[in-house]
Design an enzyme around this catalytic site. Structure first.
Site, PDB file in Angstrom:
ATOM      1  N   ARG A   1       0.800  -1.211   0.107  1.00 10.39           N
ATOM      2  CA  ARG A   1       0.279   0.016   0.117  1.00 10.39           C
ATOM      3  C   ARG A   1       0.706   1.366   0.036  1.00 10.39           C
ATOM      4  NH1 ARG A   1      -3.042  -3.670   2.920  1.00 10.39           N
ATOM      5  NH2 ARG A   1      -1.936  -3.034   4.757  1.00 10.39           N
TER       6      ARG A   1
ATOM      7  N   GLU B   1       7.040  -8.513  14.064  1.00 12.50           N
ATOM      8  CA  GLU B   1       6.519  -8.829  15.363  1.00 12.50           C
ATOM      9  C   GLU B   1       6.362 -10.680  15.564  1.00 12.50           C
ATOM     10  OE1 GLU B   1       2.888  -7.366  12.875  1.00 12.50           O
ATOM     11  OE2 GLU B   1       5.171  -6.727  13.477  1.00 12.50           O
TER      12      GLU B   1
END
Length: 172
Positions: free
Chosen positions: A55, A92
């Protein structure tokens, strides 16, 4: 360095999609907020706008057009056709690698980094390191959405990168 934040509440303009891409995650869909990202740099000399896959390509291309700068795609490993430089970075949920063309920026180029969302900041930090590895000056990183509970914007500030976000959402 502090954040440059937008003063109006734009949350109503963003579509929230619960449980996407997996249960417990709320996907924040943005489409029309590009001009707000450009405002702080109106009139400044910007050589390149770097967008993080995917994006960030859409937003970064639009921002680059608005500030009359070139566009640099920062992609996942193996997707660029020319000579590349790469960097490993932590997410993460593990490690990944990103690349850019080795001739995408020159030493001293003034660059703005763009993506749709800043969460833990691992990807953005990796992109900053990659740009600096080639000698670019990262003027700022801008994102439509900040998830401050995850600390990504603060992580970038520790690298002396000013952060611009338009909207912050609690949680992840």
């Amino acid at each position: 360095m502090g954040s440059i934040q937008f003063e109006h509440d734009l949350k109503e303009s963003i579509r929230s999609i619960p449980d996407y891409p997996k249960p417990g995650i709320i996907f924040r869909d943005i489409t029309t907020l590009v001009d707000e990202l450009v405002q702080p740099w109106a009139g400044m000399k910007i050589d390149k706008v770097a967008g993080i896959e995917a994006r960030g390509f859409i937003l970064g291309g639009a921002v680059a057009h608005q500030v009359s700068a070139g566009f640099v795609p920062i992609r996942k490993k193996g997707k660029l056709p020319h000579k590349r430089v790469s960097i490993a970075y932590s997410l993460e949920y593990g490690l990944d690698e990103m690349e850019m063309h080795e001739d995408a920026v020159e030493k001293g180029h003034r660059v703005i980094l763009v993506d749709d969302l800043i969460a833990t900041g691992g990807t953005a930090e990796g992109a900053v390191k990659l740009l600096r590895q080639l000698g670019a000056e990262v003027l700022a990183a801008c994102f439509i959405i900040d998830l401050p509970d995850l600390g990504g914007a603060d992580r970038l500030r520790k690298f002396d990168v000013p952060v611009r976000t338009l909207i912050a959402f609690e949680g992840h």
